[in-house]
Scaffold this motif. Structure first.
Motif, mmCIF file in Angstrom:
data_model
loop_
_atom_site.group_PDB
_atom_site.id
_atom_site.type_symbol
_atom_site.label_atom_id
_atom_site.label_comp_id
_atom_site.label_asym_id
_atom_site.label_seq_id
_atom_site.Cartn_x
_atom_site.Cartn_y
_atom_site.Cartn_z
ATOM 1 N N ALA A 70 40.149 42.936 60.414
ATOM 2 C CA ALA A 70 39.501 41.881 61.198
ATOM 3 C C ALA A 70 40.520 40.777 61.425
ATOM 4 O O ALA A 70 41.397 40.520 60.582
ATOM 5 N N THR A 71 40.399 40.118 62.561
ATOM 6 C CA THR A 71 41.312 39.036 62.917
ATOM 7 C C THR A 71 40.509 37.771 63.183
ATOM 8 O O THR A 71 39.452 37.826 63.826
ATOM 9 N N GLY A 72 41.009 36.667 62.702
ATOM 10 C CA GLY A 72 40.323 35.400 62.906
ATOM 11 C C GLY A 72 40.986 34.284 62.133
ATOM 12 O O GLY A 72 42.153 34.386 61.735
ATOM 13 N N ARG A 73 40.221 33.224 61.916
ATOM 14 C CA ARG A 73 40.704 32.062 61.183
ATOM 15 C C ARG A 73 39.772 31.795 60.003
ATOM 16 O O ARG A 73 38.547 31.899 60.146
ATOM 17 N N TYR A 74 40.343 31.455 58.865
ATOM 18 C CA TYR A 74 39.536 31.114 57.707
ATOM 19 C C TYR A 74 38.846 29.770 57.927
ATOM 20 O O TYR A 74 39.452 28.806 58.390
ATOM 21 N N ALA A 75 37.569 29.732 57.607
ATOM 22 C CA ALA A 75 36.790 28.499 57.714
ATOM 23 C C ALA A 75 36.373 28.058 56.309
ATOM 24 O O ALA A 75 37.219 27.636 55.523
ATOM 25 N N ASP A 76 35.085 28.158 56.017
ATOM 26 C CA ASP A 76 34.611 27.736 54.697
ATOM 27 C C ASP A 76 35.083 28.707 53.620
ATOM 28 O O ASP A 76 35.403 29.872 53.876
ATOM 29 N N GLN A 77 35.096 28.187 52.412
ATOM 30 C CA GLN A 77 35.480 28.992 51.253
ATOM 31 C C GLN A 77 34.483 28.765 50.127
ATOM 32 O O GLN A 77 34.042 27.639 49.902
ATOM 33 N N PHE A 78 34.115 29.834 49.437
ATOM 34 C CA PHE A 78 33.136 29.768 48.358
ATOM 35 C C PHE A 78 33.676 30.469 47.119
ATOM 36 O O PHE A 78 34.546 31.346 47.210
ATOM 37 N N LEU A 79 33.115 30.066 45.992
ATOM 38 C CA LEU A 79 33.443 30.700 44.713
ATOM 39 C C LEU A 79 32.213 31.446 44.209
ATOM 40 O O LEU A 79 31.087 30.973 44.354
ATOM 41 N N VAL A 80 32.451 32.609 43.634
ATOM 42 C CA VAL A 80 31.369 33.435 43.079
ATOM 43 C C VAL A 80 31.601 33.541 41.578
ATOM 44 O O VAL A 80 32.436 34.341 41.130
ATOM 45 N N PRO A 81 30.904 32.738 40.778
ATOM 46 C CA PRO A 81 31.185 32.712 39.331
ATOM 47 C C PRO A 81 30.599 33.916 38.606
ATOM 48 O O PRO A 81 29.771 34.665 39.124
ATOM 49 N N GLY A 82 31.069 34.078 37.368
ATOM 50 C CA GLY A 82 30.510 35.097 36.482
ATOM 51 C C GLY A 82 30.915 36.513 36.811
ATOM 52 O O GLY A 82 30.192 37.451 36.475
ATOM 53 N N ARG A 83 32.056 36.711 37.445
ATOM 54 C CA ARG A 83 32.506 38.063 37.768
ATOM 55 C C ARG A 83 33.606 38.501 36.803
ATOM 56 O O ARG A 83 34.489 37.714 36.450
ATOM 57 N N LYS A 84 33.530 39.753 36.376
ATOM 58 C CA LYS A 84 34.473 40.283 35.388
ATOM 59 C C LYS A 84 35.483 41.211 36.043
ATOM 60 O O LYS A 84 35.171 41.943 36.971
ATOM 61 N N LEU A 85 36.680 41.176 35.509
ATOM 62 C CA LEU A 85 37.751 42.066 35.920
ATOM 63 C C LEU A 85 38.590 42.374 34.687
ATOM 64 O O LEU A 85 39.103 41.447 34.036
ATOM 65 N N ASP A 86 38.680 43.645 34.350
ATOM 66 C CA ASP A 86 39.398 44.069 33.138
ATOM 67 C C ASP A 86 38.845 43.371 31.899
ATOM 68 O O ASP A 86 39.603 42.860 31.049
ATOM 69 N N ASP A 87 37.519 43.329 31.804
ATOM 70 C CA ASP A 87 36.818 42.759 30.648
ATOM 71 C C ASP A 87 37.074 41.266 30.477
ATOM 72 O O ASP A 87 36.835 40.703 29.399
#
Length: 304
Positions: free
Chosen positions: A76-93
């Motif tokens: 997809a091509t475009g421009r970044y606008a708003d940004q959000f954080l998604v808490p509580g996600r695990k990666l490699d424990d």
């Protein structure tokens, strides 16, 4: 002996058994079909090439997301606008959070892009800023999350700039533009180093930004031999046990009723139907005759 099976009471019992057993068998076979579908989907997925090894296609050509297109590389091509954080996600424990950038495309719709994962607590860890200007991203396509997705926080009450799930239904209420009913996770981090800017709306970083780690694509829901697949086997056994229990209880009730009829015919017990139809008989048997009692007393010898 088994004429009682034609009485109104037994008509109701027989009707229940005739309906209950086929229903239990139907539900059991339906659960078996669900399990077999999961097995076939799992086997088909293993025979196909890994989604990430296929050639990338524009996002619009891969929608809607299904078990075939899930995990496929999308561009997809475009421009970044708003940004959000998604808490509580695990990666490699390790517990951390996702960094999601809303990529505004030429169509006006925004594609949620998981730029990567960072350890720490959302809102207290610095996040590298999103690239500016027109960018083309390539990421693994994923379906919108739901409350049943692993790691989703559906309790609400998150600070501004944070979301509990990556879903068009939740993001469309936070931005003034349409959102794709899908998202992609970048195969490579778009930023290796960065300043001390914290993503989100109104967040303030407290430490230097670290490198974003790519988030691996997850298998599509409803595929694979996971716990839910084996739950179908458990439900299958339960429905057949219910059918066997209904049949067992019917035979037990018939046997008890037949034994009661036999005892009445042999004179071992009084016929309850006869007693109920002629109450005077039971009353006369229970009430002593005064004249007979006086005759018995007169015939009894007196010992002086």
């Amino acid at each position: 002996m088994y004429r009682f099976l034609l009485t109104p009471r037994w008509w109701g019992i027989n009707l229940f058994v005739v309906l209950a057993i086929p229903f239990c068998v139907f539900m059991g076979t339906w659960q078996l079909g669900r399990f077999e579908d999961r097995v076939q989907t799992h086997e088909a997925a293993e025979k196909q090439p890994a989604p990430g090894t296929r050639a990338a296609k524009p996002i619009d050509e891969l929608l809607p997301v299904d078990t075939v297109t899930s995990g496929r590389p999308a561009t997809a091509t475009g421009r970044y606008a708003d940004q959000f954080l998604v808490p509580g996600r695990k990666l490699d424990d390790r517990t951390g959070f996702y960094v999601v950038g809303m990529l505004r495309t030429d169509s006006g719709k925004a594609l949620p892009v998981v730029r990567g994962w960072l350890p720490g607590k959302a809102g207290h860890t610095s996040v590298p800023p999103a690239p500016t200007g027109d960018v083309t991203v390539t990421g693994d396509l994923q379906a919108s999350e739901s409350t049943g997705t692993a790691g989703v926080d559906a309790t609400g009450g998150l600070p501004d700039g944070q979301v509990g799930m990556i879903s068009a239904a939740s993001l469309v209420n936070l931005v003034p533009y349409d959102v794709y009913d899908a998202w992609v996770t970048l195969q490579r981090s778009d930023v290796r180093t960065g300043g001390a800017e914290t993503a989100g709306k109104g967040g303030k970083g407290t430490a230097a930004a670290t490198a974003l780690r790519p988030v691996p694509a997850a298998a599509a829901q409803g595929t694979g031999l996971d716990l839910k697949a084996f739950q179908n086997l458990g439900y299958l056994c339960e429905w057949f046990v219910f059918a066997a229990f209904v049949l067992f209880m019917w035979f037990r009730l018939v046997r008890r009723e037949a034994e009661a009829v036999r005892d009445v015919r042999l004179g071992l017990v009084a016929d309850p139907a006869a007693a109920a139809s002629d109450p005077s008989t039971a009353t006369s048997e229970a009430t002593p005759d005064p004249e007979a009692a006086s005759d018995r007393r007169a015939s009894t010898p007196t010992i002086s």
